[in-house]
Enzyme design. Structure first.
Site, PDB file in Angstrom:
ATOM      1  N   ASP A 114     -10.362  -8.522  -3.210  1.00 27.19           N
ATOM      2  CA  ASP A 114     -10.105  -7.617  -2.085  1.00 27.19           C
ATOM      3  C   ASP A 114      -9.325  -6.396  -2.555  1.00 27.19           C
ATOM      4  O   ASP A 114      -8.640  -6.445  -3.573  1.00 27.19           O
ATOM      5  CB  ASP A 114      -9.247  -8.309  -1.015  1.00 27.19           C
ATOM      6  CG  ASP A 114      -9.888  -9.563  -0.485  1.00 27.19           C
ATOM      7  OD1 ASP A 114     -11.122  -9.644  -0.488  1.00 27.19           O
ATOM      8  OD2 ASP A 114      -9.118 -10.460  -0.076  1.00 27.19           O
TER       9      ASP A 114
HETATM   10  N1  URA Z   1      -9.501 -14.863  -2.000  1.00 30.03           N
HETATM   11  C1  URA Z   1      -9.109 -13.864  -1.212  1.00 30.03           C
HETATM   12  O1  URA Z   1      -8.744 -14.096  -0.069  1.00 30.03           O
HETATM   13  N2  URA Z   1      -9.142 -12.612  -1.695  1.00 30.03           N
HETATM   14  C2  URA Z   1      -9.502 -12.317  -2.939  1.00 30.03           C
HETATM   15  O2  URA Z   1      -9.481 -11.140  -3.334  1.00 30.03           O
HETATM   16  C3  URA Z   1      -9.892 -13.377  -3.760  1.00 30.03           C
HETATM   17  C4  URA Z   1      -9.893 -14.645  -3.266  1.00 30.03           C
END
Ligand code: URA
Length: 262
Positions: A114
């Site tokens: 993310d």
């Molecule tokens: N899980 C998440 O919530 N975000 C990420 O970026 C990776 C795994």
């Protein structure tokens, strides 16, 4: 003096910067920068610009990692900072993870973190390995440190381990432990969208900060945010090994009856 030094590469052999560029260390200019920075050795000795090498004989290393695991394929490990998008281009003009690594040969991120997630991300032009690392059927584990609101209780850890009901279904068994009152270590192998954040939210402990610290067998504690390095040959091999196809179940055999649990 070793045999390699006794027989220096002839003028017919390519210059080191060309060999590096071909092996995927960016443009010749970038390769020259690596040489100038003293990061390249030939047969154990720091290389000088313009040196010619016999790729069949000379041992070329960048940061101590042999070059040419497989010609043309590159595997970078990036410590992604928060605020950088995990795409090749961004329609909103935001910085992307590919802006942080050499542009040639072109690489793409393996899976996705993310915008606000930090930590380890692989970028490669090795499509086969990328597919195997991201496809849930290969079950490669990824480990995260999640700073969360509140202090998760034992029962909460149990829920995270056993599976949490999300809007796209129950999560597979995961590893979860508490490292500090509001710091969780979570290892998952499914890779659903925003999975760790959603799992923590679902058990009442929203994530404040999320950092990926391991991808299968690969860890790194030395890369600063925004820094990258080429994976060592043995790391590429270990990743490929971790992402080996799971053998088809023998008819009649109980699921999970044999082999290591994932
Ligand atoms: N899980 C998440 O919530 N975000 C990420 O970026 C990776 C795994």
């Amino acid at each position: 003096m070793g045999p390699v030094e006794e027989l220096p590469a002839s003028p017919d052999h390519p210059r080191l910067q060309r060999v590096l560029a071909r092996a995927g260390f960016g443009s010749r200019r970038l390769a020259e920068e690596l040489i100038d920075a003293g990061r390249v050795t030939v047969n154990g000795t720091p290389a000088v610009l313009g040196r010619r090498v016999d790729p069949d004989v000379d041992r070329v290393e960048v940061d101590g990692v042999p070059v040419g695991v497989r010609p043309g394929l590159v595997h970078y490990l990036l410590n992604k900072p928060a605020g950088v998008v995990t795409t090749v281009t961004d329609t909103h003009g935001r910085p992307t993870v590919v802006d942080l690594v050499p542009g040639e040969p072109r690489v793409f991120p393996v899976g996705r973190l993310d915008l606000d997630t930090e930590g380890l991300l692989l970028l490669t032009n090795d499509g086969d390995l990328a597919h195997r690392l991201t496809h849930p059927s290969f079950g490669v584990e990824k480990e995260y440190l999640a700073e969360v609101q509140g202090e998760p209780a034992r029962g909460t850890l149990r829920s995270l381990r056993e599976g949490v009901d999300l809007d796209d279904g129950r999560t597979a068994p995961a590893k979860a432990s508490l490292l500090a009152p509001n710091l969780l270590r979570i290892a998952i192998h499914e890779g659903r969208n925003r999975q760790v954040r959603r799992m923590c939210e679902a058990v009442g402990h929203p994530v404040v900060r999320l950092v990926r610290v391991r991808i299968g067998p690969v860890r790194d504690r030395s890369l600063a945010p925004g820094e990258w390095r080429a994976l060592a040959a043995d790391e590429v091999r270990a990743l490929a090994e971790a992402a080996r196809p799971v053998p088809a179940r023998v008819p009649g055999e109980r699921p999970g009856a044999a082999g290591p649990g994932r």
